[in-house]
Scaffold this active site. Structure first.
Site: not given
Ligand code: M6R
Length: 613
Positions: A2, A27, A74, A100-101, A485, A489, A492, A508, A608
């Site tokens: 948010c 956000r 969000w 927010n929160g 990663e 990516k 996601e 395995h 984010k």
């Molecule tokens: O702000 P942060 O680096 O603590 O965030 C951690 C994860 O939420 C963040 O890396 C998330 O996995 C990304 N969307 C990946 O691209």
């Protein structure tokens, strides 16, 4: 999660609120809303979906007012609907709140307020704030309505539990907005005859770079001419602003179709800027005197998501260069471990935003255990930077795309630099080795620039595989986290199933999911593990996989015999190779998502900054 925003000044606040919310959209983007005070009345416009839907609704309703607040959501409490969209109001509709929160005790408060006759219109936790302020206003006397609202807000904040930042506006005080911060971020932009408030700086960076980052427990009162700051006790405290060095362009797409692509291309610069301060900053941080350093035998790295993958690579660096025992934990799991307290243990928290609730929770546990705490973070003034004794900033500029790219490579570089400096300071590596490693480090931005040229090849290659609904990524040693990663990516932003494995593990179990045509991306730069990766390619190919070898020029010929396609990246030293390899996988994910028509910068269900546990 948010984003909140506020404006008070001499102009119509609406264009600023809409524009600012677009900058905060990363956000959360389930719904959005604004409220302004116009002729002593609150006008509120809300819409489900992205800010552009709100923008359309605003054009129809044409609200106008010099004081306004806004929100992009969000969803946590209650589905994404217009009723659950912020701003929320009290019974009179004169008090409006964006938040927010999470208000943890909202159910108790709600029941109490309902017995007092308050009528609720949404399922959210936020709405209790508006009703509680309304209730507290009834019992508050003050010389002016402005002061009355301030006192009622202070009382309200004391009754709320949880992590939150909120902003309030009241029809009776049309020249004032109030902001409160407790564990969720809130920044104030100080302008001329106008002041701004937002969850993140890019929202107002176009108008001012003079920023006040609120501390937990602080309340700020904004009028067009003044910014007044108060502590938890209600006493006024000095406003200390910071000048932000990013220009507005850094927070815009600058001609790129997506922030993600722009941020991939910003990686050489991000690394260079991060390295520029590394020597001095680590010198200062490691001014954790040499005797103290020698005592550090254990390091715990904690992080989430992409930052966790950087932390995994950091573990290899710390063990190899600094000679310490390092372990890496998902921040959300760290708190369940039983670890003996120690003064000679270092906890390194890695986070782009510095707001991730799980990472903050892990650092809190580290503090309880008496550990030294170091944050590797990209955001000035964030919660993590305050929770850790020392901070090293990655200087890659604001990362807007939900999928993290440039923050990741800056984090790897920071961890590499830390391990090398630590190893040097503690005597684990000689001056000669240090000089060699440091030289290699300084040459990496150039290699990154070179690597960025592969976009065309990767784009072309994705044509072959983008319709597949399952992808596998394999790597070993420092390239194992890169395999994870690459898979993260891709899933996601493309919503396809993708998994990363340590190459040695596939036999395995995971190999059973490979069938005819499954794309398997094998990370196999020419190094000591190359031969093992050749075997992995053969094993996968024998099961019908479509093998894509990500290799370096020296490995090209041999890899050709065991793969269907190749991606060639420049060669770096073994421990820095992941920085180049991941760039290929970022392009790979980007182009698959693009071909599938996905919303690259704002993938479904995500936000984010994950500020809830
Ligand atoms: O702000 P942060 O680096 O603590 O965030 C951690 C994860 O939420 C963040 O890396 C998330 O996995 C990304 N969307 C990946 O691209």
């Amino acid at each position: 999660m948010c984003g909140i925003i506020g404006y008070v000044g001499t102009k119509n606040s609406v264009p600023f609120l809409i524009e600012g919310l677009k900058k905060l959209e990363y956000r959360g983007y389930d719904s959005a809303g604004i409220a302004v005070v116009q002729d002593g009345q609150v006008q509120r416009v809300r819409a489900v979906g992205k800010v552009v839907e709100l923008e359309k609704a605003t054009l129809l309703a044409s609200p106008h007012g010099n004081c306004g607040i806004g929100h992009t959501r969000w969803a946590t409490h209650g589905k994404p609907s217009e009723e659950n969209s912020h701003p929320h109001t009290d019974c009179s509709g004169e008090i409006v709140v964006v938040h927010n929160g999470i208000i943890e005790n909202f159910l108790i408060l709600k029941e109490k307020l309902q017995t007092l006759g308050h009528k609720f219109q949404s399922e959210t936790d936020t709405e209790v704030i508006a009703h509680l302020i309304e209730e507290n206003l009834k019992h508050t006397r003050a010389a002016s309505e402005e002061d009355r609202l301030f006192r009622a807000v202070m009382k309200t904040s004391n009754e709320l539990h949880g992590a939150f930042a909120y902003s309030v506006m009241w029809a009776h005080t049309p020249q004032q907005i109030i902001g409160v911060k407790n564990q969720s971020p809130l920044a104030v932009g100080v302008g001329k005859n106008e002041n701004f408030l937002a969850s993140d700086v890019p929202a107002f960076l176009k108008y001012t770079n003079k920023v006040l980052f609120l501390e937990d427990g602080q309340t700020v009162v904004l009028t067009p001419k003044e910014v007044k700051l108060y502590g938890m006790d209600g006493k006024e405290t000095k406003v200390k602003t910071t000048k932000i060095s990013w220009d507005q362009k850094t927070a815009e797409k600058s001609g790129y179709p997506h922030f993600m692509l722009k941020e991939i291309y910003e990686q050489a610069q991000g690394i260079e800027d991060t390295l520029r301060t590394a020597k001095e900053d680590f010198g200062r941080i490691l001014g954790l005197k040499t005797e103290d350093l020698r005592k550090i035998k254990n390091v715990y790295l904690v992080a989430c998501g992409t930052a966790y993958h950087a932390a995994m690579i950091g573990k290899y660096y710390l063990e190899n260069f600094a000679g310490v025992t390092a372990s890496v934990d998902l921040a959300s799991e760290f708190k369940y471990r039983t670890i003996p307290p120690s003064k000679d243990t270092l906890c390194i928290a890695v986070s782009q935003s510095g707001e991730t609730a799980d990472t903050l929770g892990a650092v809190k546990k580290a503090q309880e255990l008496g550990f030294k705490r170091l944050a590797i973070c990209n955001v000035l003034g964030s919660g993590l930077t305050r929770a850790c004794g020392s901070v090293f900033f990655t200087h890659c500029g604001p990362e807007i795309s939900v999928a993290s790219t440039k923050a990741f490579t800056s984090q790897i570089i920071s961890l590499y630099a830390l391990a090398v400096f630590l190893g040097h300071a503690s005597g684990n590596i000689s001056q000669k080795v240090f000089n060699k490693l440091y030289k290699e480090l300084l040459s990496i931005p150039k290699s990154v620039t070179e690597t960025l040229k592969i976009e065309y090849d990767v784009r072309h290659l994705t044509k072959k595989v983008y319709k597949s609904n399952r992808f596998i990524f394999l790597g070993r040693n420092v390239d194992y986290p890169i395999a994870l990663e690459g898979a993260l990516k891709l899933k996601e932003i493309s919503y396809v199933s993708a998994e990363g494995f340590a190459a040695g593990e596939i036999k395995h179990g995971p190999i059973s999911i490979i069938d005819k045509g499954t794309p398997v991306i094998v990370l196999m730069p020419k190094n000591q593990l190359f031969d093992k990766m050749l075997s992995a390619c053969q094993e996968c190919r024998a099961r019908g996989a479509f093998v894509i070898a990500l290799t370096t020029p020296d490995g090209k010929e041999e890899a050709a015999s065991v793969c269907d396609k190749q991606i060639i990246v420049p060669q770096a030293s073994e421990y820095l190779q992941p920085v180049l390899d991941v760039i290929a996988l970022q392009f790979f994910a980007y182009w698959i998502a693009k071909r599938l028509g996905c919303d690259i910068d704002q993938p479904r269900n995500l936000a984010k900054s994950v500020t809830v546990e």
